[in-house]
Design an enzyme around this catalytic site. Structure first.
Site, PDB file in Angstrom:
ATOM      1  N   HIS A  92       0.860  -1.194   0.000  1.00 17.48           N
ATOM      2  CA  HIS A  92       0.000   0.000   0.000  1.00 17.48           C
ATOM      3  C   HIS A  92       0.896   1.244   0.000  1.00 17.48           C
ATOM      4  O   HIS A  92       1.957   1.249   0.626  1.00 17.48           O
ATOM      5  CB  HIS A  92      -0.914  -0.017   1.239  1.00 17.48           C
ATOM      6  CG  HIS A  92      -1.987   1.013   1.169  1.00 17.48           C
ATOM      7  ND1 HIS A  92      -1.750   2.339   1.437  1.00 17.48           N
ATOM      8  CD2 HIS A  92      -3.298   0.925   0.823  1.00 17.48           C
ATOM      9  CE1 HIS A  92      -2.871   3.020   1.268  1.00 17.48           C
ATOM     10  NE2 HIS A  92      -3.829   2.190   0.900  1.00 17.48           N
ATOM     11  N   GLU A 161      -4.202   2.160  -7.264  1.00 27.86           N
ATOM     12  CA  GLU A 161      -4.574   3.327  -6.448  1.00 27.86           C
ATOM     13  C   GLU A 161      -3.628   4.486  -6.753  1.00 27.86           C
ATOM     14  O   GLU A 161      -2.505   4.516  -6.224  1.00 27.86           O
ATOM     15  CB  GLU A 161      -4.433   2.991  -4.960  1.00 27.86           C
ATOM     16  CG  GLU A 161      -5.336   1.897  -4.485  1.00 27.86           C
ATOM     17  CD  GLU A 161      -5.546   1.995  -2.975  1.00 27.86           C
ATOM     18  OE1 GLU A 161      -6.687   2.225  -2.575  1.00 27.86           O
ATOM     19  OE2 GLU A 161      -4.575   1.861  -2.211  1.00 27.86           O
ATOM     20  N   GLY A 232     -11.165   3.076   1.393  1.00 27.01           N
ATOM     21  CA  GLY A 232     -10.609   3.472   2.680  1.00 27.01           C
ATOM     22  C   GLY A 232     -11.641   4.222   3.503  1.00 27.01           C
ATOM     23  O   GLY A 232     -12.477   3.636   4.183  1.00 27.01           O
TER      24      GLY A 232
HETATM   25  P1  PGA Z   1      -9.591   6.189   0.324  1.00 27.44           P
HETATM   26  O1  PGA Z   1      -8.401   5.151   0.628  1.00 27.44           O
HETATM   27  O2  PGA Z   1     -10.756   5.377  -0.156  1.00 27.44           O
HETATM   28  O3  PGA Z   1      -9.836   6.853   1.640  1.00 27.44           O
HETATM   29  O4  PGA Z   1      -9.098   7.109  -0.726  1.00 27.44           O
HETATM   30  C1  PGA Z   1      -8.127   4.085  -0.224  1.00 27.44           C
HETATM   31  C2  PGA Z   1      -6.881   3.370   0.225  1.00 27.44           C
HETATM   32  O5  PGA Z   1      -5.936   4.032   0.673  1.00 27.44           O
HETATM   33  O6  PGA Z   1      -6.804   2.141   0.158  1.00 27.44           O
END
Ligand code: PGA
Length: 249
Positions: A92, A161, A232
Site C-alpha cells: 500500500h 490506487e 478506505g
Molecule cells: P480512500 O483510501 O478510499 O480513503 O481514498 C483508499 C486506500 O488508501 O486504500
C-alpha cells in the site's frame, strides 16, 4: 465476480470494529460481490469471529516476508492465516511512504506464493500526481509490477490506487476520472500479460482505489473494466458502505 475490499487502516478500536463488521454481516451478501474486511491487526481476531459463517472474508493490511523467526513486532502470513485471514494488502502506498521498497514487496509476495495454504496478496500500485502529469504513469506501473516477472504466482489481486487520489494523501485531488481509470486498467492488463502468461494475466482481478464513495461508485463501475474497489475512508461508515455495496449488485 466483483470485490469490495474495505481497508480500515489504523482506525476503529476493537469494539467499533466488531460493531461495524456486525452491520456489514447483516447486509445481504450478493453472490456477485466478495466483501473483504481489512481491520487493524489488533481487531483481526474479533472481526474474524464476528463474520464467521458469513460470506465476508478477512484480510490483513500487511505481513512480513518470513513465516517465523526473530523479527520483533512482525506478523507472518502463517499466523495471519491461522487467525482467519485469506487476503493481505501488500505494498500500500502508505507503507511505501514508510520506507517499504519494491524488493520488500517482492519478498513478501514470494513468501506468500511459496507458503502452502497461504493468503492471497492484494498488490497495491499507483503513481504520484507529478508522475501522471509528466506522462510517466505506465512506466511507474511497469516498474511496480516488474517484481511479478520472476514469481511462480498462484493467485493475486492488483489494486490500482493513484497515490494522489487517496482521500487522506497530502494534496488529495479526489478520485481519478473514470475515463483515465479505464485506460490505466487496460494498461495494467497489458503489462501483466507481458510479465506473466496471458491466461493468468487475463484472470487477475484489477481493483480501483482512491476516494471511492457513494457519489462516484456507479460511474467508476459502469465506465471501467474494474473487477472491484478498494475503499478506505468511505469504508469506515455503515451508511456509505451500504450505498457502495448496493451499487455493486
Ligand atoms: P480512500 O483510501 O478510499 O480513503 O481514498 C483508499 C486506500 O488508501 O486504500
Amino acid at each position: 465476480m466483483r470485490y469490495l475490499v474495505l481497508n480500515w487502516k489504523m482506525n476503529l478500536d476493537r469494539a467499533q470494529s466488531i460493531l461495524l463488521a456486525r452491520s456489514i454481516k447483516a447486509l445481504q451478501q450478493q453472490n456477485k460481490t466478495k466483501t473483504i474486511i481489512c481491520p487493524s491487526f489488533s481487531s483481526l481476531h474479533d472481526v474474524s469471529r464476528t463474520i464467521i459463517s458469513s460470506r465476508i472474508l478477512l484480510g490483513a493490511q500487511n505481513c512480513f516476508w518470513k513465516n517465523e523467526g526473530a523479527f520483533t513486532g512482525e506478523e507472518s502470513p502463517k499466523m495471519l492465516y491461522s487467525l482467519g485471514c485469506r487476503y493481505v494488502l501488500i505494498g500500500h502506498s502508505e507503507r511505501r511512504l514508510l520506507g517499504e521498497t519494491n524488493k520488500d514487496i517482492e519478498m513478501k509476495i514470494q513468501t506468500l506464493t511459496n507458503t502452502k495454504s497461504s493468503l492471497i496478496p492484494i498488490l497495491c500500485i499507483g503513481e504520484t500526481k507529478d508522475e501522471r502529469n509528466t506522462g510517466e504513469t505506465v512506466s511507474v506501473l511497469m516498474r511496480q509490477l516488474s517484481i511479478l516477472r520472476h514469481l511462480a504466482l498462484k493467485s493475486i489481486i492488483i489494486a490500482y490506487e493513484p497515490i494522489w487520489a487517496i482521500s487522506t494523501s497530502a494534496n488529495a485531488h479526489g478520485a481519478l476520472q473514470s475515463e483515465d481509470c479505464a485506460e490505466t486498467i487496460v494498461h495494467i492488463r497489458t503489462i501483466l500479460r507481458s510479465y506473466t502468461n496471458k491466461r493468468f494475466a487475463d484472470a487477475v482481478p484489477i481493483l480501483y482505489g482512491g476516494s471511492v464513495d457513494k457519489s462516484n461508485v456507479k460511474d467508476i463501475l459502469s465506465k471501467t473494466s474494474t473487477n472491484g474497489l478498494l475503499v478506505g475512508r468511505a469504508g469506515l461508515r455503515f451508511d456509505s458502505i451500504k450505498r457502495i455495496h448496493d451499487a455493486m449488485i
